[in-house]
Design a protein around this motif. Structure first.
Motif, PDB file in Angstrom:
ATOM      1  N   ASP A  53       0.845  -1.191   0.000  1.00 42.63           N
ATOM      2  CA  ASP A  53       0.000   0.000   0.000  1.00 42.63           C
ATOM      3  C   ASP A  53       0.885   1.247   0.000  1.00 42.63           C
ATOM      4  O   ASP A  53       2.119   1.139   0.018  1.00 42.63           O
ATOM      5  CB  ASP A  53      -0.945  -0.003   1.211  1.00 42.63           C
ATOM      6  CG  ASP A  53      -0.222  -0.210   2.540  1.00 42.63           C
ATOM      7  OD1 ASP A  53       0.953   0.228   2.689  1.00 42.63           O
ATOM      8  OD2 ASP A  53      -0.818  -0.817   3.447  1.00 42.63           O
ATOM      9  N   GLU A  54       0.281   2.405  -0.018  1.00 45.79           N
ATOM     10  CA  GLU A  54       1.021   3.670  -0.041  1.00 45.79           C
ATOM     11  C   GLU A  54       1.880   3.850   1.215  1.00 45.79           C
ATOM     12  O   GLU A  54       2.975   4.399   1.138  1.00 45.79           O
ATOM     13  CB  GLU A  54       0.057   4.861  -0.180  1.00 45.79           C
ATOM     14  CG  GLU A  54      -0.523   5.006  -1.566  1.00 45.79           C
ATOM     15  CD  GLU A  54       0.538   5.273  -2.623  1.00 45.79           C
ATOM     16  OE1 GLU A  54       1.436   6.103  -2.386  1.00 45.79           O
ATOM     17  OE2 GLU A  54       0.459   4.636  -3.683  1.00 45.79           O
ATOM     18  N   GLU A  55       1.378   3.375   2.331  1.00 47.48           N
ATOM     19  CA  GLU A  55       2.132   3.499   3.590  1.00 47.48           C
ATOM     20  C   GLU A  55       3.448   2.720   3.505  1.00 47.48           C
ATOM     21  O   GLU A  55       4.506   3.211   3.891  1.00 47.48           O
ATOM     22  CB  GLU A  55       1.277   3.008   4.761  1.00 47.48           C
ATOM     23  CG  GLU A  55       2.006   3.024   6.097  1.00 47.48           C
ATOM     24  CD  GLU A  55       2.454   4.408   6.545  1.00 47.48           C
ATOM     25  OE1 GLU A  55       3.480   4.485   7.269  1.00 47.48           O
ATOM     26  OE2 GLU A  55       1.809   5.404   6.177  1.00 47.48           O
ATOM     27  N   GLN A  56       3.389   1.498   2.995  1.00 47.51           N
ATOM     28  CA  GLN A  56       4.606   0.707   2.850  1.00 47.51           C
ATOM     29  C   GLN A  56       5.549   1.352   1.832  1.00 47.51           C
ATOM     30  O   GLN A  56       6.760   1.395   2.047  1.00 47.51           O
ATOM     31  CB  GLN A  56       4.294  -0.730   2.432  1.00 47.51           C
ATOM     32  CG  GLN A  56       5.548  -1.595   2.379  1.00 47.51           C
ATOM     33  CD  GLN A  56       5.317  -2.972   1.820  1.00 47.51           C
ATOM     34  OE1 GLN A  56       4.591  -3.137   0.830  1.00 47.51           O
ATOM     35  NE2 GLN A  56       5.928  -3.978   2.462  1.00 47.51           N
ATOM     36  N   GLN A  59       7.176   4.243   3.621  1.00 50.17           N
ATOM     37  CA  GLN A  59       8.064   3.758   4.683  1.00 50.17           C
ATOM     38  C   GLN A  59       9.362   3.174   4.121  1.00 50.17           C
ATOM     39  O   GLN A  59      10.460   3.523   4.572  1.00 50.17           O
ATOM     40  CB  GLN A  59       7.315   2.710   5.513  1.00 50.17           C
ATOM     41  CG  GLN A  59       8.068   2.249   6.736  1.00 50.17           C
ATOM     42  CD  GLN A  59       7.265   1.211   7.509  1.00 50.17           C
ATOM     43  OE1 GLN A  59       6.668   0.302   6.918  1.00 50.17           O
ATOM     44  NE2 GLN A  59       7.261   1.343   8.818  1.00 50.17           N
ATOM     45  N   MET A  60       9.272   2.311   3.118  1.00 55.20           N
ATOM     46  CA  MET A  60      10.471   1.688   2.561  1.00 55.20           C
ATOM     47  C   MET A  60      11.318   2.698   1.779  1.00 55.20           C
ATOM     48  O   MET A  60      12.544   2.679   1.863  1.00 55.20           O
ATOM     49  CB  MET A  60      10.092   0.509   1.659  1.00 55.20           C
ATOM     50  CG  MET A  60       9.539  -0.694   2.404  1.00 55.20           C
ATOM     51  SD  MET A  60      10.725  -1.362   3.598  1.00 55.20           S
ATOM     52  CE  MET A  60       9.804  -1.178   5.101  1.00 55.20           C
ATOM     53  N   THR A  61      10.659   3.594   1.045  1.00 55.87           N
ATOM     54  CA  THR A  61      11.395   4.631   0.319  1.00 55.87           C
ATOM     55  C   THR A  61      12.125   5.530   1.308  1.00 55.87           C
ATOM     56  O   THR A  61      13.302   5.857   1.106  1.00 55.87           O
ATOM     57  CB  THR A  61      10.446   5.452  -0.579  1.00 55.87           C
ATOM     58  OG1 THR A  61       9.796   4.554  -1.490  1.00 55.87           O
ATOM     59  CG2 THR A  61      11.199   6.512  -1.359  1.00 55.87           C
ATOM     60  N   ASP A  62      11.449   5.904   2.388  1.00 60.51           N
ATOM     61  CA  ASP A  62      12.084   6.739   3.420  1.00 60.51           C
ATOM     62  C   ASP A  62      13.302   6.041   4.023  1.00 60.51           C
ATOM     63  O   ASP A  62      14.328   6.675   4.250  1.00 60.51           O
ATOM     64  CB  ASP A  62      11.095   7.097   4.534  1.00 60.51           C
ATOM     65  CG  ASP A  62      10.065   8.128   4.106  1.00 60.51           C
ATOM     66  OD1 ASP A  62      10.208   8.718   3.006  1.00 60.51           O
ATOM     67  OD2 ASP A  62       9.096   8.337   4.871  1.00 60.51           O
ATOM     68  N   LYS A  63      13.194   4.751   4.272  1.00 57.70           N
ATOM     69  CA  LYS A  63      14.323   4.003   4.852  1.00 57.70           C
ATOM     70  C   LYS A  63      15.520   3.991   3.893  1.00 57.70           C
ATOM     71  O   LYS A  63      16.662   4.174   4.314  1.00 57.70           O
ATOM     72  CB  LYS A  63      13.915   2.572   5.199  1.00 57.70           C
ATOM     73  CG  LYS A  63      13.034   2.465   6.421  1.00 57.70           C
ATOM     74  CD  LYS A  63      12.671   1.027   6.717  1.00 57.70           C
ATOM     75  CE  LYS A  63      11.739   0.907   7.887  1.00 57.70           C
ATOM     76  NZ  LYS A  63      12.282   1.357   9.146  1.00 57.70           N
ATOM     77  N   LEU A  64      15.255   3.784   2.628  1.00 59.73           N
ATOM     78  CA  LEU A  64      16.336   3.743   1.644  1.00 59.73           C
ATOM     79  C   LEU A  64      16.957   5.136   1.452  1.00 59.73           C
ATOM     80  O   LEU A  64      18.179   5.266   1.376  1.00 59.73           O
ATOM     81  CB  LEU A  64      15.811   3.181   0.327  1.00 59.73           C
ATOM     82  CG  LEU A  64      16.807   2.527  -0.610  1.00 59.73           C
ATOM     83  CD1 LEU A  64      17.743   1.559   0.094  1.00 59.73           C
ATOM     84  CD2 LEU A  64      16.076   1.813  -1.737  1.00 59.73           C
TER      85      LEU A  64
END
Length: 172
Positions: A53-56, A59-64
């Motif tokens: 979903d958009e949240e994931q 979240q994953m883009t922010d982590k990278l």
């Protein structure tokens, strides 16, 4: 690590990088001669991910992006650099494995091969530790490297990264 789990999951392409490979790849792009747009390096790290979903996705883009920003800040500010390593277990013994990070670094160099080609011979020697350890990931003939030689190459990694960064970014 949540990011590594995602990168290795079915949500990412088969050729997505693991987190240590991604760290090495991003380090090479940051150290290298020319900046790379985030869209390009994100795609190079994980391909075309299928987020739940958009949240994931956020979240994953922010982590990278945070991983990239942390590497960049460490190098820019001249803090001691340490490659991200993984622990592996073999025959009941746990050890640190640097070859994934080195493989990722060399992928980053390869990604910008034309820009790296003008690297003079002396600074080119700074690529040797990453190149030698990256060979250990090859499915082809395994290089003959004993533990002492492995450790000697590992010890050169932080200085090699700092030296390459200083070479390409000396005017900054």
């Amino acid at each position: 690590m949540e990011l590594d789990d995602f990168l290795l999951s079915e949500a990412c392409d088969d050729d997505a990088l693991s987190v240590d490979e991604a760290h090495g790849f991003l380090t090479a792009l940051i150290v290298g001669p020319e900046p790379v747009a985030s869209e390009a390096w994100l795609r190079a790290v994980w391909g075309e991910p299928r987020f739940a979903d958009e949240e994931q996705a956020k979240q994953m883009t922010d982590k990278l992006v945070r991983l990239y920003d942390n590497i960049e800040a460490t190098l820019r500010e001249g803090h001691p650099f340490e490659p991200l390593v993984v622990e592996e277990e073999e025959e009941g013994e746990t050890f640190e494995a640097y070859e994934g990070w080195c493989f990722g670094f060399m992928l980053g160099v390869e990604e910008q091969e034309a820009q790296w080609n003008p690297l003079p011979k002396d600074p080119q020697a700074l690529l040797a530790p990453m190149g030698q350890l990256a060979l250990l990931t090859s499915d082809e003939e395994e290089p003959d490297m004993d533990e002492a030689e492995y450790e000697a190459w590992v010890e050169l990694l932080p200085g090699a990264v700092a030296g390459l960064y200083a070479f390409w970014h000396r005017d900054m």
